[in-house]
Motif scaffolding. Structure first.
Motif, PDB file in Angstrom:
ATOM      1  N   TYR A 112       0.841  -1.209   0.000  1.00  0.00           N
ATOM      2  CA  TYR A 112       0.000   0.000   0.000  1.00  0.00           C
ATOM      3  C   TYR A 112       0.876   1.260   0.000  1.00  0.00           C
ATOM      4  CZ  TYR A 112      -4.855  -1.576   0.464  1.00  0.00           C
ATOM      5  OH  TYR A 112      -6.110  -2.079   0.212  1.00  0.00           O
ATOM      6  N   GLN A 116       1.978   4.861  -3.020  1.00  0.00           N
ATOM      7  CA  GLN A 116       2.227   6.293  -2.854  1.00  0.00           C
ATOM      8  C   GLN A 116       3.701   6.653  -3.060  1.00  0.00           C
ATOM      9  OE1 GLN A 116      -0.784   7.652  -3.152  1.00  0.00           O
ATOM     10  NE2 GLN A 116      -0.499   9.033  -1.447  1.00  0.00           N
ATOM     11  N   ASP A 261      -3.106  -5.287  -3.299  1.00  0.00           N
ATOM     12  CA  ASP A 261      -3.858  -4.044  -3.082  1.00  0.00           C
ATOM     13  C   ASP A 261      -5.068  -3.980  -4.017  1.00  0.00           C
ATOM     14  OD1 ASP A 261      -2.201  -3.864  -5.293  1.00  0.00           O
ATOM     15  OD2 ASP A 261      -1.814  -1.727  -5.040  1.00  0.00           O
ATOM     16  N   PRO A 264      -7.500  -0.404  -3.822  1.00  0.00           N
ATOM     17  CA  PRO A 264      -7.040   0.782  -4.557  1.00  0.00           C
ATOM     18  C   PRO A 264      -7.120   0.597  -6.069  1.00  0.00           C
ATOM     19  CG  PRO A 264      -5.524   0.305  -2.766  1.00  0.00           C
ATOM     20  CD  PRO A 264      -6.479  -0.849  -2.850  1.00  0.00           C
ATOM     21  N   VAL A 282      -5.948   4.797  -0.191  1.00  0.00           N
ATOM     22  CA  VAL A 282      -4.609   4.272   0.085  1.00  0.00           C
ATOM     23  C   VAL A 282      -4.199   4.591   1.515  1.00  0.00           C
ATOM     24  CG1 VAL A 282      -2.164   4.472  -0.481  1.00  0.00           C
ATOM     25  CG2 VAL A 282      -3.857   4.295  -2.308  1.00  0.00           C
TER      26      VAL A 282
END
Length: 455
Positions: A112, A116, A261, A264, A282
């Motif tokens: 996760y 980002q 994930d 997302p 997220v």
């Protein structure tokens, strides 16, 4: 306060937070591996079967938890029902369940964060998560439980938001296409896929029983634990089925199978990569993973603690810190988990990813524990009819029998489809038995515990 006695500080809401929080990461990741095995429709059948097992199990397990409120949870019930060897089977199985689940969750936390921060190594992030949440658990159960409640509430809210945000892009036709193990037709392959996907359906609910290990730290456990468990299993069944169906209907579900994930990625298909909703999922989605990760650390540490206090593991693991927490037990499980994370790429079990292998190993431990717990319920009903039972399993003996039969079916299916991991699991159990055989003096010198023996 004794140096081997845990302090009761937790209420119903804290226990609900622990019960749901232990599990809720299963709604965020892990289950989509089941799509890769069974397809969406096949996995829906598997999930409903497993949800039935867990609902019957929790309504039955609560009778044991309230009658014998002990940090060892299933270990205590099985030892009281079947003696030292029964306690050993339940204790080692539960330990395997709770020690191998956190590395899988930690790797998902890393995945996760990697969404980002692509430059961040997921393994380093996973180890960082261990260090942070082991420290928080060591600082005190009240702090840990309050934190668990907050992140659990946020994680539940986030799953509801996810379902709402993707609803405009949902199409049932997307969910059902190739829904039977990659085909539109039900066949023997689809039936095989339904059984092969059992570990990933169990991941939806795995570890809810861990709240039993906080029983010694619960205020009025005979009242608070049933309320927390019943509310918890109803919460989780709704979220599991809702999230799975909504995620599967937003596009090509095959792109979401076998990844860490899926939520997302499902939301990205509806709102795009740069949406505020996407970034919120997220970040807040991490709370679901953190809630389970943090809660399972609490669970495995209490299992190490209870086994060590009773003489099944080295006595040093039962020491409490000045915060009245089993710090050595917390650290011991963390060392094993971190070693598992860095074994990724070095160990290959049946061609599985590390996450899938850890999930499967953890589920083996859980299923063995469920079976011996239900057997303990039947045995104690017969041998200790006068044991105080403030909560009695509804529909006895049918409801616990349903849980027992479905658990046995799950174990047989898992052994058939995951033979190598099954043998590794068996190896851990045998190693525990060998240690048990050479350490009878530890149990003889262990402090008396009225809950572990019959009155």
């Amino acid at each position: 306060m004794s140096t081997s006695q845990l302090k009761p500080t937790l209420g119903t809401l804290h226990l609900w937070g622990i019960a749901v929080g232990l599990v809720i990461s299963g709604e965020y990741f892990g289950w989509s591996y089941g799509w890769g095995t069974a397809g969406t429709l096949g996995f829906l059948v598997t999930a409903l079967l497993v949800a039935t097992m867990y609902t019957c199990f929790i309504f039955s397990f609560t009778e044991l938890t309230t009658a014998i409120p002990h940090a060892g949870g299933p270990f205590a019930y099985s030892r009281r029902a079947f003696g030292e060897k029964g306690g050993l089977i339940a204790g080692i199985a539960t330990l395997i369940e709770f020690v191998f689940a956190p590395p899988a969750i930690a790797m998902a936390i890393g995945a996760y964060l990697n969404v980002q921060y692509p430059e961040l190594d997921p393994k380093h992030a996973a180890v960082g998560a261990y260090i942070i949440f082991m420290t928080l658990n060591i600082l005190g159960v009240s702090i840990a439980a309050a934190f668990e409640l907050v992140v659990t509430v946020l994680a539940v809210a986030e799953l509801l938001v996810f379902m709402g945000v993707v609803a405009p892009g949902f199409s049932f036709s997307n969910f059902v296409v190739n829904g039977w193990a990659g085909s539109n037709e039900f066949s023997s392959t689809a039936l095989s896929g339904i059984f092969a996907a059992i570990p990933f359906a169990i991941w939806f609910f795995l570890a809810i029983e861990g709240a039993a290990m906080a029983a010694e730290e619960a205020k009025d456990p005979k009242r608070t634990i049933p309320r927390a468990y019943i509310a918890g299993i109803l919460t989780l069944v709704f979220l599991a089925i809702g999230v799975m169906i909504m995620a599967g209907g937003v596009g090509d579900w095959r792109e979401l199978s076998n990844i860490n994930d899926p939520l997302p990625q499902a939301m990205k298909a509806v709102v795009g990569n740069d949406s505020t909703w996407m970034h919120m999922l997220v970040w807040i989605g991490l709370f679901g993973l953190v809630a389970s990760f943090h809660g399972i650390i609490l669970g495995y540490s209490r299992q190490f603690f209870a086994l060590a206090r009773a003489g099944y593991l080295p006595r040093g693991l039962a020491k409490l810190s000045r915060f009245q927490t089993p710090h050595r037990a917390i650290i011991a499980g963390g060392v094993i988990g971190i070693a598992a994370i860095y074994s990724d790429g070095l160990v290959n079990l049946q061609g599985m990813s590390l996450t899938a292998a850890m999930i499967t190993m953890s589920v083996f431990g859980a299923i063995v524990m469920y079976i011996i717990s239900m057997l303990s319920l039947f045995k104690l009903r017969r041998t200790e009819p006068d044991l105080e039972r403030t909560f009695r399993a509804p529909g006895y003996p049918v409801v616990p029998a349903v849980a027992l039969v479905l658990a046995v079916v799950c174990l047989l299916a898992m052994a058939w489809f995951n033979t190598l991991i099954g043998f590794v699991f068996l190896g851990f159990m045998v190693a525990g038995y060998i240690y048990f055989q050479f350490t009878a003096h530890h149990r003889a010198n262990a402090p008396a515990d009225a809950l572990l023996s019959r009155a």
